[in-house]
Scaffold this motif. Sequence first.
Motif, short mmCIF file in Angstrom:
data_model
loop_
_atom_site.label_atom_id
_atom_site.label_comp_id
_atom_site.label_asym_id
_atom_site.label_seq_id
_atom_site.Cartn_x
_atom_site.Cartn_y
_atom_site.Cartn_z
N LEU A 88 0.83 -1.21 0.00
CA LEU A 88 0.00 0.00 0.00
C LEU A 88 0.86 1.25 0.00
N LYS A 89 0.52 2.20 -0.86
CA LYS A 89 1.23 3.48 -0.88
C LYS A 89 0.66 4.38 0.23
N PHE A 90 1.40 5.45 0.53
CA PHE A 90 0.99 6.39 1.58
C PHE A 90 -0.45 6.86 1.34
N LEU A 110 7.21 -2.38 9.70
CA LEU A 110 6.83 -2.22 8.30
C LEU A 110 8.09 -2.09 7.45
N TYR A 111 7.95 -2.38 6.17
CA TYR A 111 9.06 -2.20 5.22
C TYR A 111 8.56 -1.32 4.08
N SER A 148 9.02 1.86 -5.27
CA SER A 148 7.59 2.18 -5.39
C SER A 148 7.08 3.06 -4.25
N GLY A 149 7.79 3.04 -3.10
CA GLY A 149 7.33 3.79 -1.93
C GLY A 149 6.21 3.09 -1.17
#
Length: 256
Positions: A30-32, A59-60, A65-66
């Motif tokens: 999941l992205k920010f 978390l990693y 991709s961020g």
Amino acid sequence: MEAIKKGATIQSLQIGMGIVDLIAKQGRPLKFSDIQDLTQITKSNLYKYLNTFTQLGILYRDKESGAYVLGSKLIEYGMIAADQENVVDRITPYLKEINERSLSTVLYSVWTHNGPMIVKEFNANQGYNIGAQMGTLLPLLSATGKVFTTFMDEQITREWKEKELKQTPLEKARQLEEECKLIREKEISFAREPLVSSVSSVSFPVFNYKKKLLGAVTIVGFSELIPHNEEEELSKYLMNISKEISGNFGYKPHVG
């Protein structure tokens, strides 16, 4: 020391674990912006939570991709909770030996509710890595996936298998059914370039004394280094060492 009040909680910890739980249940990176949409937490606060969890290894964050996924610390905790830590310690010398013999990356994977996950990677030649890393979930048609669908209790794997089969052509699903019969008999599985062109894998199960599947050891490398079938020299070596590894956990293979 003052007694902890029954029902007393730390709200920020609840919010933080809610974020981790959300990422776990989505079952994808999941992205920010995705996390913010799902949680509605303000950007500044969400950044602090994510940054803290990333620094702790909970978390990693993928640099390219961020996107965020569960981190190695959670894998470590999960292994301890499932009594897998001892298994990894005991098989690590074998992973090293297999790496030296095969000249390819060696992985150990265990079952999670989202499918087989890599929890240990051994690759002495660091410049020769094929991209597998701790925390990666492996698909049904990988050599590892085939081991788990063959030897794991069907009730446990059913949901994962159904989800994976939806993305699998009918012909390949039929082939898999036949292949699983051979894997059950020979206790070794093969996958020709299932994920990346020119990269193939071979995998074998690790059993305990009840023939319960503890995990799978997988050798991943360039296709010319990976055997195609059980008749090849490397396959014979792997079939022998697999019996030795499972023997450490009390497994006695049937004879004849």
